[in-house]
Design an enzyme around this catalytic site. Sequence first.
Site, PDB file in Angstrom:
ATOM      1  N   GLY A   1       0.797  -1.165  -0.025  1.00  0.00           N
ATOM      2  CA  GLY A   1      -0.089   0.060  -0.106  1.00  0.00           C
ATOM      3  C   GLY A   1       1.073   1.421   0.061  1.00  0.00           C
TER       4      GLY A   1
ATOM      5  N   SER B   1      -6.413  -0.660  12.918  1.00  0.00           N
ATOM      6  CA  SER B   1      -7.187   0.556  13.143  1.00  0.00           C
ATOM      7  C   SER B   1      -7.874   0.721  14.416  1.00  0.00           C
ATOM      8  CB  SER B   1      -8.346   0.382  11.972  1.00  0.00           C
ATOM      9  OG  SER B   1      -9.288   1.258  12.185  1.00  0.00           O
TER      10      SER B   1
ATOM     11  N   TYR C   1     -14.694  -5.018   8.214  1.00  0.00           N
ATOM     12  CA  TYR C   1     -13.407  -4.463   8.509  1.00  0.00           C
ATOM     13  C   TYR C   1     -12.733  -4.335   9.814  1.00  0.00           C
ATOM     14  CZ  TYR C   1     -10.082  -0.365   8.083  1.00  0.00           C
ATOM     15  OH  TYR C   1      -9.045   0.558   8.308  1.00  0.00           O
TER      16      TYR C   1
ATOM     17  N   ALA D   1     -11.850  -7.680  10.693  1.00  0.00           N
ATOM     18  CA  ALA D   1     -10.568  -8.249  10.008  1.00  0.00           C
ATOM     19  C   ALA D   1      -9.383  -7.403  10.545  1.00  0.00           C
ATOM     20  CB  ALA D   1     -10.680  -7.766   8.494  1.00  0.00           C
ATOM     21  N   LYS D   2      -9.708  -6.189  10.880  1.00  0.00           N
ATOM     22  CA  LYS D   2      -8.520  -5.595  11.704  1.00  0.00           C
ATOM     23  C   LYS D   2      -8.134  -5.979  13.112  1.00  0.00           C
ATOM     24  CE  LYS D   2      -7.154  -2.437   8.483  1.00  0.00           C
ATOM     25  NZ  LYS D   2      -5.908  -2.329   7.957  1.00  0.00           N
TER      26      LYS D   2
HETATM   27  N1  LIG Z   1      -7.344   6.603   6.312  1.00  0.00           N
HETATM   28  C1  LIG Z   1      -7.800   6.261   7.509  1.00  0.00           C
HETATM   29  O1  LIG Z   1      -8.579   7.065   8.249  1.00  0.00           O
HETATM   30  C2  LIG Z   1      -7.353   4.956   8.194  1.00  0.00           C
HETATM   31  C3  LIG Z   1      -7.933   4.631   9.879  1.00  0.00           C
HETATM   32  C4  LIG Z   1      -7.471   3.461  10.221  1.00  0.00           C
HETATM   33  C5  LIG Z   1      -6.710   2.424   9.462  1.00  0.00           C
HETATM   34  N2  LIG Z   1      -6.410   2.927   8.141  1.00  0.00           N
HETATM   35  C6  LIG Z   1      -5.598   1.905   7.594  1.00  0.00           C
HETATM   36  O2  LIG Z   1      -4.318   2.288   6.990  1.00  0.00           O
HETATM   37  C7  LIG Z   1      -3.845   1.678   5.961  1.00  0.00           C
HETATM   38  C8  LIG Z   1      -3.625   2.863   4.912  1.00  0.00           C
HETATM   39  O3  LIG Z   1      -4.819   3.202   4.469  1.00  0.00           O
HETATM   40  P1  LIG Z   1      -4.872   4.874   3.812  1.00  0.00           P
HETATM   41  O4  LIG Z   1      -5.822   5.608   4.305  1.00  0.00           O
HETATM   42  O5  LIG Z   1      -3.483   5.223   3.425  1.00  0.00           O
HETATM   43  O6  LIG Z   1      -5.616   4.214   2.283  1.00  0.00           O
HETATM   44  P2  LIG Z   1      -5.129   4.748   0.928  1.00  0.00           P
HETATM   45  O7  LIG Z   1      -6.380   4.161  -0.009  1.00  0.00           O
HETATM   46  O8  LIG Z   1      -4.788   6.106   0.826  1.00  0.00           O
HETATM   47  O9  LIG Z   1      -3.869   3.680   0.459  1.00  0.00           O
HETATM   48  C9  LIG Z   1      -4.298   2.404   0.581  1.00  0.00           C
HETATM   49  C10 LIG Z   1      -3.062   1.764  -0.545  1.00  0.00           C
HETATM   50  O10 LIG Z   1      -3.649   0.183  -0.463  1.00  0.00           O
HETATM   51  C11 LIG Z   1      -3.421  -0.184  -1.840  1.00  0.00           C
HETATM   52  N3  LIG Z   1      -4.159  -1.477  -1.938  1.00  0.00           N
HETATM   53  C12 LIG Z   1      -5.410  -1.934  -1.793  1.00  0.00           C
HETATM   54  N4  LIG Z   1      -5.651  -3.071  -2.192  1.00  0.00           N
HETATM   55  C13 LIG Z   1      -4.296  -3.872  -2.499  1.00  0.00           C
HETATM   56  C14 LIG Z   1      -4.062  -4.983  -2.689  1.00  0.00           C
HETATM   57  N5  LIG Z   1      -4.869  -5.906  -3.030  1.00  0.00           N
HETATM   58  N6  LIG Z   1      -2.648  -5.330  -2.884  1.00  0.00           N
HETATM   59  C15 LIG Z   1      -1.712  -4.204  -2.620  1.00  0.00           C
HETATM   60  N7  LIG Z   1      -2.145  -2.920  -2.544  1.00  0.00           N
HETATM   61  C16 LIG Z   1      -3.228  -2.621  -2.328  1.00  0.00           C
HETATM   62  C17 LIG Z   1      -4.192   0.880  -2.493  1.00  0.00           C
HETATM   63  O11 LIG Z   1      -3.986   0.781  -4.103  1.00  0.00           O
HETATM   64  C18 LIG Z   1      -3.680   2.086  -2.103  1.00  0.00           C
HETATM   65  O12 LIG Z   1      -2.450   2.614  -2.580  1.00  0.00           O
HETATM   66  C19 LIG Z   1      -5.069   0.695   5.612  1.00  0.00           C
HETATM   67  O13 LIG Z   1      -4.616  -0.647   6.001  1.00  0.00           O
HETATM   68  C20 LIG Z   1      -6.204   1.240   6.224  1.00  0.00           C
HETATM   69  O14 LIG Z   1      -7.031   0.332   6.530  1.00  0.00           O
HETATM   70  C21 LIG Z   1      -6.592   4.192   7.701  1.00  0.00           C
END
Ligand SMILES: NC(=O)c1ccc[n+]([C@@H]2O[C@H](COP(=O)([O-])OP(=O)(O)OC[C@H]3O[C@@H](n4cnc5c(N)ncnc54)[C@H](O)[C@@H]3O)[C@@H](O)[C@H]2O)c1
Length: 256
Positions: free
Chosen positions: A15, A144, A157, A160-161
């Site tokens: 990611g 998360s 979600y 899973a987390k």
């Molecule tokens: N943004 C939030 O509020 C938040 C809160 C809690 C947890 N998170 C977690 O933080 C992490 C990053 O999230 P983010 O907000 O930066 O999201 P984002 O969508 O900006 O980035 C996620 C990245 O994961 C990639 N991705 C998705 N499916 C994939 C796959 N099958 N194989 C490889 N790459 C894949 C996407 O292409 C993307 O570039 C995630 O695990 C998310 O669940 C985010």
Amino acid sequence: MSTPESPERVALVTGGGSGIGREICRALARAGRKVAVADIQNGGMAETVAQITAADGVALAVPMDITSADAVASGVARINDALGPVDILVNCAGWDELMPFLSTDEDFWERVIDINFKGALRTTHACLPPMIESGWGRVINISSDAARVGSSMEAVYSGAKGAVISFSKTMAREMAKKGVTVNVVCPGPTATPLLDGIVNASDDGEKVINAMARAVPMKRVGEPHEVASAVAYFASEEAGYVTGQTLSVSGGLTMS
Ligand SMILES: NC(=O)c1ccc[n+]([C@@H]2O[C@H](COP(=O)([O-])OP(=O)(O)OC[C@H]3O[C@@H](n4cnc5c(N)ncnc54)[C@H](O)[C@@H]3O)[C@@H](O)[C@H]2O)c1
């Protein structure tokens, strides 16, 4: 002789082409790590690599869909050839859409669990053997705060987390005598394209996100670099006696 921040270490960040993952890649590169930026979005990966190389860091784009064991295996083999074995694994790729649980179906459950939980199983399975062999490794899984306290319209979600946290604690125990630490960082609501997508895709999205921000003692959502600095700590040489921990980076949303 190793230095406190050995530049020889190789990091794989899934990611890494967006949001929090990009900032993690940048933070690890600043710490002297060679960074494999893995994602399914070529443009996003290229941008992360460009930002790191512009700052004189070392980065490699590695197309990798973490829902495919074959794609993970070939991506890890490519990193091994180009940079060396992975010493630091950051499982950051994730995905969700806000939906009441009763509106979700089996296909949705599969997708959410495949990306957010099983993806980390696949990469961990592929990357641990060389870490064990070298006697040094760091695994940092991005979960998360939804896993810790629940989050309306994110039932699957959150589950899973939560699985990511339980898996990490068990791996921390299994790896404890092998020089490999396993820790978890839990972001709260953080300003990224994922959060934007969740808001835009749901009728109630804006309402839910605003409520999340109001629930944060600091009354604001987080910034990706604030999550990245916690990951950089767990990935550091200095964090060698810290394992099985879950750290929230969420403005005080979760306290324990
Ligand atoms: N943004 C939030 O509020 C938040 C809160 C809690 C947890 N998170 C977690 O933080 C992490 C990053 O999230 P983010 O907000 O930066 O999201 P984002 O969508 O900006 O980035 C996620 C990245 O994961 C990639 N991705 C998705 N499916 C994939 C796959 N099958 N194989 C490889 N790459 C894949 C996407 O292409 C993307 O570039 C995630 O695990 C998310 O669940 C985010």
